[in-house]
Design a protein around this motif. Structure first.
Motif, PDB file in Angstrom:
ATOM      1  N   UNK A 117       0.839  -1.211   0.000  1.00  0.00           N
ATOM      2  CA  UNK A 117       0.000   0.000   0.000  1.00  0.00           C
ATOM      3  C   UNK A 117       0.865   1.249   0.000  1.00  0.00           C
ATOM      4  N   UNK A 118       1.926   1.236   0.781  1.00  0.00           N
ATOM      5  CA  UNK A 118       2.839   2.391   0.807  1.00  0.00           C
ATOM      6  C   UNK A 118       3.448   2.590  -0.573  1.00  0.00           C
ATOM      7  N   UNK A 119       3.913   1.512  -1.182  1.00  0.00           N
ATOM      8  CA  UNK A 119       4.519   1.626  -2.516  1.00  0.00           C
ATOM      9  C   UNK A 119       3.506   2.150  -3.529  1.00  0.00           C
ATOM     10  N   UNK A 120       2.287   1.643  -3.487  1.00  0.00           N
ATOM     11  CA  UNK A 120       1.247   2.096  -4.416  1.00  0.00           C
ATOM     12  C   UNK A 120       0.949   3.582  -4.226  1.00  0.00           C
ATOM     13  N   UNK A 121       0.955   4.041  -2.977  1.00  0.00           N
ATOM     14  CA  UNK A 121       0.695   5.460  -2.698  1.00  0.00           C
ATOM     15  C   UNK A 121       1.776   6.363  -3.285  1.00  0.00           C
ATOM     16  N   UNK A 122       2.957   5.805  -3.508  1.00  0.00           N
ATOM     17  CA  UNK A 122       4.074   6.568  -4.084  1.00  0.00           C
ATOM     18  C   UNK A 122       4.330   6.188  -5.542  1.00  0.00           C
ATOM     19  N   UNK A 123       3.388   5.476  -6.149  1.00  0.00           N
ATOM     20  CA  UNK A 123       3.500   5.037  -7.549  1.00  0.00           C
ATOM     21  C   UNK A 123       4.775   4.238  -7.810  1.00  0.00           C
ATOM     22  N   UNK A 124       5.140   3.381  -6.862  1.00  0.00           N
ATOM     23  CA  UNK A 124       6.295   2.496  -7.011  1.00  0.00           C
ATOM     24  C   UNK A 124       5.758   1.103  -7.353  1.00  0.00           C
ATOM     25  N   UNK A 125       6.150   0.587  -8.497  1.00  0.00           N
ATOM     26  CA  UNK A 125       5.709  -0.747  -8.914  1.00  0.00           C
ATOM     27  C   UNK A 125       6.397  -1.831  -8.094  1.00  0.00           C
ATOM     28  N   UNK A 126       5.648  -2.892  -7.826  1.00  0.00           N
ATOM     29  CA  UNK A 126       6.196  -4.048  -7.124  1.00  0.00           C
ATOM     30  C   UNK A 126       5.540  -5.295  -7.694  1.00  0.00           C
ATOM     31  N   UNK A 127       6.361  -6.232  -8.109  1.00  0.00           N
ATOM     32  CA  UNK A 127       5.879  -7.506  -8.629  1.00  0.00           C
ATOM     33  C   UNK A 127       5.869  -8.536  -7.522  1.00  0.00           C
ATOM     34  N   UNK A 128       4.967  -9.493  -7.630  1.00  0.00           N
ATOM     35  CA  UNK A 128       5.052 -10.666  -6.768  1.00  0.00           C
ATOM     36  C   UNK A 128       5.404 -11.827  -7.686  1.00  0.00           C
ATOM     37  N   UNK A 129       6.529 -12.456  -7.377  1.00  0.00           N
ATOM     38  CA  UNK A 129       7.007 -13.596  -8.153  1.00  0.00           C
ATOM     39  C   UNK A 129       6.692 -14.870  -7.390  1.00  0.00           C
ATOM     40  N   UNK A 130       6.378 -15.910  -8.120  1.00  0.00           N
ATOM     41  CA  UNK A 130       6.106 -17.209  -7.537  1.00  0.00           C
ATOM     42  C   UNK A 130       6.899 -18.245  -8.317  1.00  0.00           C
ATOM     43  N   UNK A 131       7.623 -19.099  -7.607  1.00  0.00           N
ATOM     44  CA  UNK A 131       8.430 -20.100  -8.289  1.00  0.00           C
ATOM     45  C   UNK A 131       8.621 -21.320  -7.400  1.00  0.00           C
ATOM     46  N   UNK A 132       8.601 -22.480  -8.015  1.00  0.00           N
ATOM     47  CA  UNK A 132       8.907 -23.704  -7.291  1.00  0.00           C
ATOM     48  C   UNK A 132      10.416 -23.890  -7.158  1.00  0.00           C
ATOM     49  N   UNK A 133      11.178 -23.204  -7.998  1.00  0.00           N
ATOM     50  CA  UNK A 133      12.637 -23.377  -8.025  1.00  0.00           C
ATOM     51  C   UNK A 133      13.291 -22.062  -8.456  1.00  0.00           C
ATOM     52  N   UNK A 134      13.377 -21.088  -7.540  1.00  0.00           N
ATOM     53  CA  UNK A 134      13.870 -19.764  -7.919  1.00  0.00           C
ATOM     54  C   UNK A 134      15.380 -19.648  -8.118  1.00  0.00           C
ATOM     55  N   UNK A 135      16.151 -20.686  -7.756  1.00  0.00           N
ATOM     56  CA  UNK A 135      17.602 -20.617  -7.927  1.00  0.00           C
ATOM     57  C   UNK A 135      18.316 -21.592  -7.004  1.00  0.00           C
ATOM     58  N   UNK A 136      19.642 -21.455  -6.990  1.00  0.00           N
ATOM     59  CA  UNK A 136      20.475 -22.307  -6.121  1.00  0.00           C
ATOM     60  C   UNK A 136      20.369 -21.794  -4.688  1.00  0.00           C
ATOM     61  N   UNK A 137      19.892 -22.632  -3.802  1.00  0.00           N
ATOM     62  CA  UNK A 137      19.675 -22.248  -2.402  1.00  0.00           C
ATOM     63  C   UNK A 137      21.016 -22.125  -1.684  1.00  0.00           C
ATOM     64  N   UNK A 138      21.245 -20.950  -1.100  1.00  0.00           N
ATOM     65  CA  UNK A 138      22.474 -20.713  -0.339  1.00  0.00           C
ATOM     66  C   UNK A 138      22.199 -20.510   1.147  1.00  0.00           C
ATOM     67  N   UNK A 139      20.925 -20.363   1.488  1.00  0.00           N
ATOM     68  CA  UNK A 139      20.506 -20.243   2.891  1.00  0.00           C
ATOM     69  C   UNK A 139      19.056 -20.706   2.963  1.00  0.00           C
ATOM     70  N   UNK A 140      18.727 -21.376   4.061  1.00  0.00           N
ATOM     71  CA  UNK A 140      17.343 -21.811   4.254  1.00  0.00           C
ATOM     72  C   UNK A 140      17.041 -21.886   5.735  1.00  0.00           C
ATOM     73  N   UNK A 141      15.845 -21.436   6.101  1.00  0.00           N
ATOM     74  CA  UNK A 141      15.333 -21.667   7.440  1.00  0.00           C
ATOM     75  C   UNK A 141      13.853 -22.026   7.298  1.00  0.00           C
ATOM     76  N   UNK A 142      13.095 -21.970   8.368  1.00  0.00           N
ATOM     77  CA  UNK A 142      11.714 -22.447   8.310  1.00  0.00           C
ATOM     78  C   UNK A 142      10.772 -21.549   7.518  1.00  0.00           C
ATOM     79  N   UNK A 143      11.153 -20.293   7.252  1.00  0.00           N
ATOM     80  CA  UNK A 143      10.238 -19.373   6.565  1.00  0.00           C
ATOM     81  C   UNK A 143      10.783 -18.776   5.270  1.00  0.00           C
TER      82      UNK A 143
END
Length: 150
Positions: free
Chosen positions: A101-127
């Motif tokens: 909402x803050x970004x939209x109020x300032x006309x800043x675009x933001x994409x939401x990306x969804x991927x099952x495999x976004x790249x080589x994992x270099x760190x992982x935790x529960x979230x």
């Protein structure tokens, strides 16, 4: 906000980011975009209050990967490294709309990306996972290989 879905079958990781590369050639994430507005003094008092209280909540709710590995976002070691939410991060994802909402109020675009495999994992935790995108990973390996052969 535009949704980009790369695979719809497996576990989906989510990332919220600018559609435009920053001066370092990376796509700034949702928190960085709002923090940049704050640094520039562009947030209203209400927006700044939201940012501060929610940033503090996020700091307490999950690990900053760079506190585990200070080189995690190093461009030479992990070019283009970016954090993605796991589906198990519903409690973290619930607060993202306020940032959007803050970004939209300032006309800043933001994409939401969804991927099952976004790249080589270099760190992982529960979230979350931090990944090096495959295209950047391959380019870094090719560059490293070329330097080794010289």
């Amino acid at each position: 906000m535009e949704m980009i879905d790369s695979d719809s079958e497996a576990i989906q990781y989510l990332r919220f980011q600018s559609p435009h590369r920053n001066s370092r050639g990376h796509f700034t994430g949702v928190f960085g975009l709002v923090n940049n507005l704050a640094r520039e003094g562009r947030l209203s008092d209400e927006q700044e209050s939201f940012r501060r209280s929610n940033n503090s909540w996020y700091d307490a709710a999950y690990t900053d990967p760079s506190t585990v590995d200070p080189t995690i976002y190093d461009d030479e070691t992990n070019p283009g490294a970016a954090a993605w939410f796991k589906p198990s991060a519903a409690h973290l994802l619930a607060r993202v709309p306020g940032y959007l909402e803050i970004l939209a109020a300032h006309d800043i675009d933001c994409l939401v990306l969804s991927s099952a495999d976004p790249g080589r994992v270099i760190y992982e935790d529960d979230v979350q996972v931090v990944v090096v995108p495959y295209a950047l990973d391959a380019a870094a390996l090719a560059h490293q290989s070329a330097n080794t052969q010289e």
